[in-house]
Scaffold this active site. Structure first.
Site, short mmCIF file in Angstrom:
data_model
loop_
_atom_site.label_atom_id
_atom_site.label_comp_id
_atom_site.label_asym_id
_atom_site.label_seq_id
_atom_site.Cartn_x
_atom_site.Cartn_y
_atom_site.Cartn_z
N ALA A 1 40.35 51.73 48.12
CA ALA A 1 41.63 51.67 48.82
C ALA A 1 42.67 50.86 48.05
O ALA A 1 43.82 51.28 47.91
CB ALA A 1 41.40 51.07 50.20
N ILE A 2 42.28 49.71 47.53
CA ILE A 2 43.26 48.85 46.87
C ILE A 2 43.39 49.22 45.39
O ILE A 2 44.48 49.27 44.83
CB ILE A 2 42.87 47.36 47.02
CG1 ILE A 2 42.73 46.99 48.51
CG2 ILE A 2 43.90 46.47 46.37
CD1 ILE A 2 42.23 45.58 48.78
N ASN B 1 38.77 44.73 39.63
CA ASN B 1 38.90 44.84 41.09
C ASN B 1 37.67 45.38 41.82
O ASN B 1 37.55 45.21 43.03
CB ASN B 1 40.12 45.76 41.35
CG ASN B 1 40.18 46.31 42.75
OD1 ASN B 1 40.52 45.60 43.69
ND2 ASN B 1 39.83 47.59 42.90
N TYR C 1 28.60 37.38 49.75
CA TYR C 1 29.89 37.88 49.22
C TYR C 1 30.77 36.70 48.80
O TYR C 1 31.32 36.68 47.70
CB TYR C 1 30.56 38.72 50.30
CG TYR C 1 31.96 39.20 50.01
CD1 TYR C 1 32.18 40.33 49.23
CD2 TYR C 1 33.08 38.52 50.51
CE1 TYR C 1 33.46 40.80 48.98
CE2 TYR C 1 34.37 38.97 50.26
CZ TYR C 1 34.56 40.10 49.50
OH TYR C 1 35.84 40.56 49.24
N LYS D 1 32.32 35.67 45.16
CA LYS D 1 33.77 35.58 44.93
C LYS D 1 34.16 34.18 44.46
O LYS D 1 35.05 34.02 43.62
CB LYS D 1 34.53 35.97 46.20
CG LYS D 1 34.41 37.46 46.56
CD LYS D 1 34.99 38.36 45.47
CE LYS D 1 35.16 39.80 45.93
NZ LYS D 1 35.68 40.68 44.86
N1 LIG Z 1 39.86 44.80 51.73
C1 LIG Z 1 40.05 43.48 51.86
O1 LIG Z 1 40.43 42.96 52.92
C2 LIG Z 1 39.77 42.58 50.69
C3 LIG Z 1 40.00 41.21 50.83
C4 LIG Z 1 39.74 40.36 49.78
C5 LIG Z 1 39.26 40.87 48.58
N2 LIG Z 1 39.05 42.21 48.47
C6 LIG Z 1 38.53 42.70 47.19
O2 LIG Z 1 39.39 43.69 46.67
C7 LIG Z 1 38.61 44.64 45.93
C8 LIG Z 1 38.91 46.06 46.42
O3 LIG Z 1 38.60 46.14 47.81
P1 LIG Z 1 38.79 47.49 48.66
O4 LIG Z 1 39.07 47.08 50.06
O5 LIG Z 1 39.72 48.41 47.96
O6 LIG Z 1 37.30 48.05 48.64
P2 LIG Z 1 36.78 49.53 48.37
O7 LIG Z 1 35.36 49.56 48.82
O8 LIG Z 1 37.72 50.53 48.99
O9 LIG Z 1 36.87 49.67 46.79
C9 LIG Z 1 35.95 49.05 45.92
C10 LIG Z 1 35.60 50.06 44.84
O10 LIG Z 1 34.72 49.42 43.89
C11 LIG Z 1 33.78 50.40 43.49
N3 LIG Z 1 32.57 49.76 42.96
C12 LIG Z 1 31.74 48.92 43.61
N4 LIG Z 1 30.70 48.58 42.82
C13 LIG Z 1 30.90 49.21 41.64
C14 LIG Z 1 30.17 49.27 40.42
N5 LIG Z 1 29.00 48.62 40.27
N6 LIG Z 1 30.65 50.02 39.41
C15 LIG Z 1 31.82 50.70 39.55
N7 LIG Z 1 32.54 50.69 40.68
C16 LIG Z 1 32.09 49.96 41.72
C17 LIG Z 1 33.47 51.19 44.76
O11 LIG Z 1 32.92 52.46 44.48
C18 LIG Z 1 34.85 51.27 45.42
O12 LIG Z 1 35.54 52.47 45.09
C19 LIG Z 1 37.15 44.23 46.08
O13 LIG Z 1 36.75 43.44 44.96
C20 LIG Z 1 37.18 43.37 47.33
O14 LIG Z 1 36.11 42.45 47.37
C21 LIG Z 1 39.28 43.08 49.49
#
Ligand SMILES: NC(=O)c1ccc[n+]([C@@H]2O[C@H](COP(=O)([O-])OP(=O)(O)OC[C@H]3O[C@@H](n4cnc5c(N)ncnc54)[C@H](O)[C@@H]3O)[C@@H](O)[C@H]2O)c1
Length: 254
Positions: A18-19, A91, A157, A161
């Protein structure tokens, strides 16, 4: 092309998420070439369909980033196909809500490997190319407010982080003299599917009721900061930890 990032090669990991997809779209719109990296072929396919602009400025790489060898091979392909990366948006990540007493070895390894191990492997290979090509590199590691303040049931988690935050400081120190700026973004709660399971729980309902300004973030709230950190305007910022959380870290009742 007339963007701040004209000519930059940018690697976005977790681009299928998503991000990550918003980071990729932002850099593409600013004139960069973007390597779209994710473990999921399917989400990369969906992303490719949704992106606008010339397709020669982007390429998809379906790679499990927890594999050091696969990461090195991927960067060799990126270097050949798009050019050496000047920017890394580190990310990719995974989340799971589990009380400490229920964390299995498999949960622990999955959370640490897919958050910390892969982020280390990716930054290492990106920096190797930045240094070899004498680029003024920008690495933006993505941690979380959960790495700054404890949140119950997100311990593994949060540990991973928090380690990414410290990893940023180490990289900033070691690679600063090589011309690379390494910084860390700590997003607050963003409205993405990663959090949907949390909102169903009592804990999640408490979170929603206590957001500092009653709102969740959107991916777009993060994109501008990441693009700024990768721009010449941020050349004196190295080793910084930047919460983009609407003030969440100061209220934290969870
Ligand atoms: N959504 C939130 O509220 C939030 C808050 C703080 C931090 N984050 C961080 O932001 C980042 C993106 O979050 P998001 O909400 O878009 O999550 P998301 O699950 O939509 O996206 C994460 C992506 O990382 C990919 N991924 C995971 N492990 C992998 C690997 N070993 N190799 C290749 N790709 C891999 C997944 O397939 C996924 O598409 C993450 O690191 C998350 O921890 C998110």
């Amino acid at each position: 092309m007339s963007g701040v990032h004209d000519g930059d090669v940018v690697v976005v990991t977790g681009a299928g998420g998503a991000i990550g997809s918003a980071y990729a779209a932002g850099f593409l719109a600013a004139g960069a070439s973007v390597a779209l990296v994710d473990i999921s072929d399917e989400s990369l396919g969906r992303l490719e369909q949704s992106l606008e602009g010339p397709s020669e400025r982007r390429r998809s790489y379906a790679v499990n980033l927890t594999d050091f060898g696969a990461v090195a091979d991927m960067f060799a392909r990126i270097e050949k196909e798009l050019g050496p990366p000047r920017v890394l948006v580190n990310n990719a990540g995974v989340g799971k809500i589990i009380p400490i007493l229920d964390v299995t070895e498999a949960d622990h390894d999955w959370l640490v490997d897919n958050n910390l191990k892969q982020a280390f492997a990716v930054a290492k290979e990106a920096a190797r190319l930045m240094i070899r090509h004498r680029l003024r590199g920008s690495i933006i590691n993505i941690a979380s407010t959960a790495g700054l303040r404890p949140i119950a049931h997100l311990t593994t988690y949060s540990m991973a982080k928090a380690a990414i935050i410290f990893m940023t400081a180490c990289m900033a120190k070691e690679w600063g003299t090589e011309g690379i700026n390494t910084n860390c973004l700590c997003p607050g709660f963003i409205d993405t599917p990663m959090n949907h399971a949390l909102w169903e729980t009592d804990q999640g309902k408490t979170v929603l009721a206590n957001l500092p300004r009653g709102r969740l973030g959107t991916p777009e709230h993060l994109v501008r900061m990441v693009m700024f950190l990768a721009s010449p305007g941020a050349q004196f910022i190295n080793g910084a930890v930047i919460p983009v959380d609407d003030g969440l870290q100061h209220v934290f009742p969870f």
